[in-house]
Scaffold this active site. Sequence first.
Site, PDB file in Angstrom:
ATOM      1  N   GLY A   1       0.830  -1.203   0.000  1.00 33.11           N
ATOM      2  CA  GLY A   1       0.000   0.000   0.000  1.00 33.11           C
ATOM      3  C   GLY A   1       0.856   1.240   0.000  1.00 33.11           C
ATOM      4  O   GLY A   1       2.077   1.194  -0.158  1.00 33.11           O
ATOM      5  N   GLY A   2       0.221   2.384   0.180  1.00 29.24           N
ATOM      6  CA  GLY A   2       0.960   3.644   0.157  1.00 29.24           C
ATOM      7  C   GLY A   2       0.049   4.819   0.442  1.00 29.24           C
ATOM      8  O   GLY A   2      -1.064   4.662   0.954  1.00 29.24           O
TER       9      GLY A   2
ATOM     10  N   SER B   1      -4.175  -2.754   0.038  1.00 29.57           N
ATOM     11  CA  SER B   1      -4.494  -1.343   0.265  1.00 29.57           C
ATOM     12  C   SER B   1      -4.542  -0.574  -1.056  1.00 29.57           C
ATOM     13  O   SER B   1      -5.346  -0.878  -1.925  1.00 29.57           O
ATOM     14  CB  SER B   1      -3.483  -0.741   1.233  1.00 29.57           C
ATOM     15  OG  SER B   1      -3.921   0.511   1.697  1.00 29.57           O
TER      16      SER B   1
ATOM     17  N   ALA C   1      -7.775  -5.721   1.398  1.00 27.24           N
ATOM     18  CA  ALA C   1      -7.396  -4.985   2.616  1.00 27.24           C
ATOM     19  C   ALA C   1      -7.139  -3.521   2.294  1.00 27.24           C
ATOM     20  O   ALA C   1      -6.073  -2.979   2.574  1.00 27.24           O
ATOM     21  CB  ALA C   1      -6.176  -5.629   3.260  1.00 27.24           C
TER      22      ALA C   1
ATOM     23  N   LYS D   1     -15.634   9.943   6.965  1.00 25.14           N
ATOM     24  CA  LYS D   1     -15.614  10.694   5.710  1.00 25.14           C
ATOM     25  C   LYS D   1     -14.576  10.120   4.756  1.00 25.14           C
ATOM     26  O   LYS D   1     -14.824   9.955   3.559  1.00 25.14           O
ATOM     27  CB  LYS D   1     -15.324  12.174   5.986  1.00 25.14           C
ATOM     28  CG  LYS D   1     -16.449  12.912   6.685  1.00 25.14           C
ATOM     29  CD  LYS D   1     -16.030  14.317   7.094  1.00 25.14           C
ATOM     30  CE  LYS D   1     -15.673  15.176   5.905  1.00 25.14           C
ATOM     31  NZ  LYS D   1     -15.338  16.557   6.322  1.00 25.14           N
TER      32      LYS D   1
ATOM     33  N   PRO E   1      -8.765   2.572   4.502  1.00 23.18           N
ATOM     34  CA  PRO E   1      -7.834   3.677   4.750  1.00 23.18           C
ATOM     35  C   PRO E   1      -7.448   3.742   6.225  1.00 23.18           C
ATOM     36  O   PRO E   1      -8.258   3.456   7.110  1.00 23.18           O
ATOM     37  CB  PRO E   1      -8.638   4.914   4.331  1.00 23.18           C
ATOM     38  CG  PRO E   1     -10.070   4.515   4.492  1.00 23.18           C
ATOM     39  CD  PRO E   1     -10.118   3.049   4.177  1.00 23.18           C
TER      40      PRO E   1
END
Length: 388
Positions: free
Chosen positions: A21-22, A54, A76, A94, A79
Amino acid sequence: AIDRAQTDGAQALVVQLDTPGGLERSMRGIVQRMLNAEVPIIVWVGPTGARAASAGGFITMAAHVAAMAPATNIGAASPVMMGGGGGDKTLMKKIENDATAFIRTVALERGRNADWAEKAVRQAVSITERDAVRLKVVDFIADSIPDLLDRADGRVVKLPKGTVTLHTRGAPVRQIEIGFRDRVLNVITDPNVAYVLMMLGMLGLFFELSNPGVILPGVIGGISLILAFFAFQSLPINYAGIMLILFGIVLLVAEIKIVSHGILAIGGITAMALGSLMLFDAPEMGVRVSWWAIVPMVGLTAGLFLFVIAAGVRALGRRQLLGAGGLVGQLGVAKERLAPEGQVLIQGELWRAVAEAGPFEAGTPVRVLGVDGLTLTVGKAETEGGKP
């Protein structure tokens, strides 16, 4: 890479993906560029054992053709806040809703399973390559790049200017290597490198401010600190960690100025060590400073300051060499009869002197007993073998 593929007239751009992810803003920039690309983009989650977790799930969904190698996984995509904290519940809701809407619209645009994509964000679900094909998250399984190109051949993809049929079977593969600039940026955004750059930068500026005109420490410190700040914008910084490191250096500086019998030095070293541990705090991303970086840097910083402190203590213990105090105890010779006043030669200089327990004849070895303005008080020096 997309620009080069378009310029070269490539049949497709293959993105080999393996990521935990990143950053969300980086992912959005990549996905937006992929959605507007004028060349077909094939994302292959590979090789075997790779993952598209992610942000990687978003990128895979945005591909014109998506494939996975055996024994890989995707999903997965929930956030998380940088720093590992939960953050404000309303804010997190949000962010989650925004990410959900984004991945759904990307999935629908590419004809993929939007319901599963939403679960990947809201419930952080992750699936294997076989389930991904069954649920229409990706198109097929490919063992290698040649196998990928064979299976992608003949597929019709939608581009901004219309539909295109892929002719990739047996097509030559041209590697697009990472450029020198990106290699450098990739190195300095490593948490350990960024941490070392920050420490070197602060030390360099400290020594330049302590010794104006040395120049080299200031130049190295300034460059290191700027590079560290550049790296920090891509890393989950914990500002409490930075404050602890700065506070530790302040305590070490104070140890030089204030006699605390080592209390300030111990406090400074402890604060720096704790700040180093807290500097990057994102356990789910594995972003941590290694002990192999913390121990040498904290030890080097503490050692430099303790060396300065020890040197200062030794200097205080030495006899004064300059000024009036430096003359006391020095040996000389009377240049004329001291009865009781006259001239003496001390360290190659003529001084006006007053003899104590005099008078002394010219040539008598004398020792300085005190200084009063520009007049010395001298006594007869003890002699060994006729020499003072």
